[in-house]
Design a protein around this motif. Structure first.
Motif, mmCIF file in Angstrom:
data_model
loop_
_atom_site.group_PDB
_atom_site.id
_atom_site.type_symbol
_atom_site.label_atom_id
_atom_site.label_comp_id
_atom_site.label_asym_id
_atom_site.label_seq_id
_atom_site.Cartn_x
_atom_site.Cartn_y
_atom_site.Cartn_z
ATOM 1 N N ARG A 122 0.837 -1.199 0.000
ATOM 2 C CA ARG A 122 0.000 0.000 0.000
ATOM 3 C C ARG A 122 0.874 1.252 0.000
ATOM 4 O O ARG A 122 0.574 2.234 -0.661
ATOM 5 C CB ARG A 122 -0.936 0.006 1.203
ATOM 6 N N ASP A 123 1.980 1.218 0.747
ATOM 7 C CA ASP A 123 2.902 2.358 0.759
ATOM 8 C C ASP A 123 3.465 2.612 -0.640
ATOM 9 O O ASP A 123 3.580 3.762 -1.075
ATOM 10 C CB ASP A 123 4.048 2.113 1.752
ATOM 11 N N ALA A 124 3.801 1.548 -1.355
ATOM 12 C CA ALA A 124 4.311 1.694 -2.723
ATOM 13 C C ALA A 124 3.231 2.249 -3.647
ATOM 14 O O ALA A 124 3.505 3.093 -4.509
ATOM 15 C CB ALA A 124 4.827 0.349 -3.237
ATOM 16 N N VAL A 125 1.998 1.791 -3.461
ATOM 17 C CA VAL A 125 0.877 2.285 -4.268
ATOM 18 C C VAL A 125 0.645 3.774 -3.965
ATOM 19 O O VAL A 125 0.389 4.569 -4.879
ATOM 20 C CB VAL A 125 -0.399 1.450 -4.001
ATOM 21 N N PHE B 189 0.619 6.935 -6.627
ATOM 22 C CA PHE B 189 -0.465 7.904 -6.813
ATOM 23 C C PHE B 189 -0.046 9.327 -6.457
ATOM 24 O O PHE B 189 -0.685 10.287 -6.887
ATOM 25 C CB PHE B 189 -1.697 7.507 -6.001
ATOM 26 N N ARG B 190 1.016 9.503 -5.696
ATOM 27 C CA ARG B 190 1.478 10.860 -5.354
ATOM 28 C C ARG B 190 1.987 11.621 -6.570
ATOM 29 O O ARG B 190 2.175 12.834 -6.500
ATOM 30 C CB ARG B 190 2.544 10.793 -4.270
ATOM 31 N N ALA C 156 -3.702 11.582 -4.449
ATOM 32 C CA ALA C 156 -3.261 10.312 -3.861
ATOM 33 C C ALA C 156 -4.223 9.879 -2.752
ATOM 34 O O ALA C 156 -4.588 8.700 -2.670
ATOM 35 C CB ALA C 156 -1.842 10.443 -3.316
ATOM 36 N N GLU C 157 -4.641 10.804 -1.917
ATOM 37 C CA GLU C 157 -5.588 10.476 -0.840
ATOM 38 C C GLU C 157 -6.913 9.964 -1.405
ATOM 39 O O GLU C 157 -7.476 9.001 -0.892
ATOM 40 C CB GLU C 157 -5.827 11.696 0.048
ATOM 41 N N GLU D 268 6.341 3.357 -13.885
ATOM 42 C CA GLU D 268 6.363 3.099 -12.445
ATOM 43 C C GLU D 268 5.348 2.013 -12.061
ATOM 44 O O GLU D 268 5.637 1.149 -11.235
ATOM 45 C CB GLU D 268 6.080 4.381 -11.670
ATOM 46 N N LEU D 269 4.169 2.050 -12.678
ATOM 47 C CA LEU D 269 3.178 1.009 -12.411
ATOM 48 C C LEU D 269 3.680 -0.343 -12.903
ATOM 49 O O LEU D 269 3.485 -1.360 -12.233
ATOM 50 C CB LEU D 269 1.828 1.340 -13.058
ATOM 51 N N GLN D 270 4.350 -0.350 -14.048
ATOM 52 C CA GLN D 270 4.912 -1.598 -14.560
ATOM 53 C C GLN D 270 5.955 -2.159 -13.592
ATOM 54 O O GLN D 270 5.967 -3.362 -13.321
ATOM 55 C CB GLN D 270 5.539 -1.377 -15.939
ATOM 56 N N VAL D 271 6.798 -1.311 -13.046
ATOM 57 C CA VAL D 271 7.813 -1.747 -12.074
ATOM 58 C C VAL D 271 7.135 -2.288 -10.823
ATOM 59 O O VAL D 271 7.521 -3.337 -10.293
ATOM 60 C CB VAL D 271 8.776 -0.582 -11.733
ATOM 61 N N LEU D 272 6.110 -1.605 -10.358
ATOM 62 C CA LEU D 272 5.365 -2.052 -9.181
ATOM 63 C C LEU D 272 4.705 -3.399 -9.443
ATOM 64 O O LEU D 272 4.760 -4.310 -8.605
ATOM 65 C CB LEU D 272 4.316 -1.000 -8.809
ATOM 66 N N THR D 273 4.115 -3.557 -10.608
ATOM 67 C CA THR D 273 3.482 -4.827 -10.985
ATOM 68 C C THR D 273 4.516 -5.947 -11.052
ATOM 69 O O THR D 273 4.280 -7.044 -10.543
ATOM 70 C CB THR D 273 2.761 -4.674 -12.339
ATOM 71 N N ASP D 274 5.652 -5.664 -11.661
ATOM 72 C CA ASP D 274 6.716 -6.673 -11.736
ATOM 73 C C ASP D 274 7.185 -7.069 -10.339
ATOM 74 O O ASP D 274 7.461 -8.238 -10.083
ATOM 75 C CB ASP D 274 7.903 -6.156 -12.555
ATOM 76 N N ARG D 275 7.257 -6.104 -9.462
ATOM 77 C CA ARG D 275 7.668 -6.383 -8.078
ATOM 78 C C ARG D 275 6.665 -7.318 -7.403
ATOM 79 O O ARG D 275 7.038 -8.281 -6.751
ATOM 80 C CB ARG D 275 7.778 -5.075 -7.303
ATOM 81 N N ILE D 276 5.385 -7.030 -7.571
ATOM 82 C CA ILE D 276 4.339 -7.875 -6.980
ATOM 83 C C ILE D 276 4.416 -9.271 -7.569
ATOM 84 O O ILE D 276 4.395 -10.265 -6.844
ATOM 85 C CB ILE D 276 2.941 -7.268 -7.214
#
Length: 148
Positions: free
Chosen positions: A31-34, A38-39, A46-47, A96-104
């Protein structure tokens, strides 16, 4: 048109990864990464985005595991739309979303790297899968040529 398709694809894959991650114990760090993702749209945006995600996640975890399938499907569609809208407003966030997805996905693949040991297994078949297996006609096994 190609960029729109890429955004839709990245949003869809990202949504699927987030839905999977929402029920895991590692959700707080994810969630922190998400939130950082969004920031890119500013703190207020983001909020708002996180409020939607938190509400959706709560609906998911409030359902018993056996009844989560339809909730996951609806959540996946809603998140894909949410992520696609965000990426259309901030296309530079796609990477950035692609990197986050790859991480997950990398974390989830690491979970499936368990160890399996089979003893005294003769005249039978072992099936190991990291996900669901569907076989409408059943499984058929034929012994290798040349016997044992």
């Amino acid at each position: 048109m190609g960029d729109a398709l890429d955004i839709m694809q990245i949003a869809g894959v990202g949504a699927a990864a987030l839905v999977t991650e929402m029920t895991r114990s590692s959700w707080d760090s994810m969630r922190d990464a998400v939130a950082r993702f969004f920031r890119r749209g500013g703190e207020e945006r983001a909020e708002q985005e996180l409020r939607l995600i938190d509400t959706a996640r709560q609906r998911l975890v409030d359902n018993p595991e056996s009844g989560r399938g339809p909730v996951e499907e609806r959540l996946h569609r809603a998140l894909a739309i949410q992520l696609e809208a965000f990426l259309q407003a901030y296309p530079d966030a796609a990477e950035e979303l692609q990197v986050l997805t790859d991480r997950i996905q990398g974390t989830n693949e690491g979970d499936s790297g368990g160890r399996t040991t089979v003893h005294h297994n003769s005249d039978s078949q072992i099936v190991i899968a990291g996900g669901a297996i569907n076989a409408s006609g059943g499984f058929h096994y034929r012994a290798p040529e040349g016997g044992r």
